[in-house]
Design an enzyme around this catalytic site. Structure first.
Site, PDB file in Angstrom:
ATOM      1  N   SER A 299       0.831  -1.203   0.000  1.00  0.00           N
ATOM      2  CA  SER A 299       0.000   0.000   0.000  1.00  0.00           C
ATOM      3  C   SER A 299       0.859   1.244   0.000  1.00  0.00           C
ATOM      4  CB  SER A 299      -0.872  -0.002   1.247  1.00  0.00           C
ATOM      5  OG  SER A 299      -0.017   0.079   2.381  1.00  0.00           O
ATOM      6  N   LYS A 300       0.253   2.276  -0.549  1.00  0.00           N
ATOM      7  CA  LYS A 300       0.892   3.579  -0.663  1.00  0.00           C
ATOM      8  C   LYS A 300       1.430   4.085   0.664  1.00  0.00           C
ATOM      9  CE  LYS A 300      -2.132   6.124  -3.089  1.00  0.00           C
ATOM     10  NZ  LYS A 300      -2.721   6.926  -4.108  1.00  0.00           N
TER      11      LYS A 300
END
Ligand code: GLU
Length: 485
Positions: A253-254
């Site tokens: 995830s970012k």
């Protein structure tokens, strides 16, 4: 067996995702290796998340990585169009087909009813899902209400008993009881298809033989299998590839890792290193090598060998790999990459890089390191203070004489080459009666302004006579002034 046809189907919803490259690498490699075709489809039916610039970014990022496609929205192909938003007619036709055979039905349930249903199921701790309320509406009634403009969706009619089975080539046979499969919405009330319908319709139309995609789609596959059956189509072989993971094992995830392919390019990673890194996430070379190029990968890779472990993203490993791949390139090639990425060091030219790159190569991880590690060569030494010239366990007061002696000895060097430079400095050291660090440390600072410079003899050689002597004299003055002050 006919040549494989494989595909990736990214959704243009933001920056091009590293997971797209990961899956594309396996697909592209497999297709090339087996003399098949690799298709790029753009899954842009979710208009709420659509971003206009995203498609171009995906193209650019995949091309940068050398993951070209044989058919796609921008280059066409025998099954064009390859953009789902341009295939609406086909989905509408297929929906009519499913409604006609009863494999799908129109559902007129309101949002309120569906929310109430969900609340009830939650309260009773039941499995969430549609309760089949509209299944029994006679086809003719459904058609009439739809024609009158009544808001509705179209759902898959999942068989009531029995189970759905298929094979995932990495996991073996999978069986899911039909009562656990939801009556999936196939067409939304706005007339757009959902991913599930569009995906199956397209994969059939494109003649996709192997679906190699992220593991997150495994739970949707039973629905797809039912759709293949409803269309009377042959199933492709399925390979669900493990998701890339953050250090804590959550899906990448970012928040925890850079996921945009643009970021990797901007950071100066080489495409071949990023591909090597991604390949290692799901595959190990039979020869145990960690650093390999695409030819090696293509030669040994088989879809069946993709491993089911949870591959953890480790940027330190990527830095290391990138350094390894940089060292496989010659100066001309590195220069070309620097130019292409707009990362040429200030004041640098090809000739200068030819001289300096071999000297700093061992210390490079990413392309921008070249500018950082060669500043002293293309420009001045990094700024330093007199105190920085003080050798370990030494005294700044000795520095003017130390540097003065080195300068004198170097003056006599001819030709200006490593062995003569080394001999001159050894002579200076003998005269001064000091250990290496006492002489080399102040020299390093004088010439480069940094403690982590390459070997001092190389530095002197590449800087040349004039610049070396000037910098040593300037440092001696600097130390002298500080001592006098
Ligand atoms: N559009 C889907 C995605 O963005 C494609 C999934 C598939 O490959 O079937 O991942």
């Amino acid at each position: 067996m006919s040549a494989p046809r494989v595909r990736i189907a990214p959704s243009p919803t933001g920056d091009p995702h590293v997971g797209t490259a990961y899956v594309a690498l396996f697909n592209r490699t497999w297709a090339t290796r087996e003399g098949g075709s690799f298709l790029l489809r753009i899954d842009d039916t979710d208009r709420s998340r659509y971003q206009a610039s995203s498609e171009e970014q995906i193209f650019r990022a995949l091309r940068w990585l050398g993951l070209d496609w044989d058919e796609g929205p921008d280059i066409g192909g025998p099954h064009a169009p390859y953009r789902q938003s341009e295939r609406q007619e086909m989905y509408a036709e297929k929906i009519r087909e499913l409604l006609g055979t009863g494999a799908a039905y129109r559902c007129f349930c309101t949002q309120e009813r569906l929310s109430a249903l969900r609340e009830e199921q939650n309260a009773r701790k039941e499995r969430l899902g549609y309760d089949g309320h509209c299944r029994s509406i006679p086809i003719a009634d459904g058609e009439r209400r739809a024609a009158a403009g009544e808001t509705h969706v179209v759902r898959l009619r999942v068989p009531e008993g029995g189970s759905t089975t298929f094979r995932d080539e990495l996991r073996g046979p999978i069986e899911v009881r039909n009562e656990e499969i939801d009556d999936q919405v196939l067409m939304k009330s706005d007339g757009f298809p959902t991913y599930h319908l569009a995906n199956v319709v397209d994969d059939i139309a494109f003649g996709v033989t192997e679906v190699v995609r992220a593991e997150e789609w495994l739970i949707s596959t039973p629905k797809h299998v039912l759709l293949y059956a409803a269309f009377g189509a042959t199933l492709p072989r399925f390979f669900h590839v493990p998701l890339l993971r953050n250090q804590d094992k959550s899906k990448i995830s970012k928040r925890k890792n850079p996921v945009s392919l643009d970021w990797y390019r901007e950071q100066g990673y080489l495409p071949e290193a990023l591909l090597n890194f991604l390949a290692l996430m799901g595959w190990a070379s039979p020869s145990g090598e960690e650093v390999f190029d695409r030819e090696h990968f293509a030669e040994h890779f088989r879809l069946e060998d993709i491993s089911l472990g949870a591959p953890i993203f480790d940027l330190e490993k990527l830095d290391w790999l990138n350094g390894q791949h940089l060292r496989r390139l010659d100066a001309a090639e590195i220069t070309a990459r620097l130019e292409a990425e707009g990362m040429m060091p200030e004041g640098a030219d090809a000739e200068g890089l030819r001289v300096i790159l071999p000297v700093v190569l061992e210390r490079l991880h990413r392309l921008p390191d070249v500018a950082e590690k060669t500043r002293w060569f293309f420009g001045e030494a990094d700024p330093y203070e007199a105190a920085d010239l003080t050798p370990p366990k030494g005294d700044l007061r000795d520095v003017p004489a130390t540097l003065g002696r080195a300068e004198e000895c170097l003056r006599g060097v001819d030709p200006w080459e490593l062995p003569a430079i080394e001999a001159a400095l050894e002579a200076a050291r003998a005269d001064l009666g000091v250990k290496k660090p006492q002489l080399f440390m102040p020299l390093r600072i004088a010439l480069t302004g940094r403690k982590d410079s390459p070997g001092i003899f190389e530095v002197i050689e590449v800087l040349g006579r004039e610049r070396s002597l000037e910098r040593i004299a300037a440092a001696a003055r600097c130390a002298g002034e500080a001592v006098d002050a």
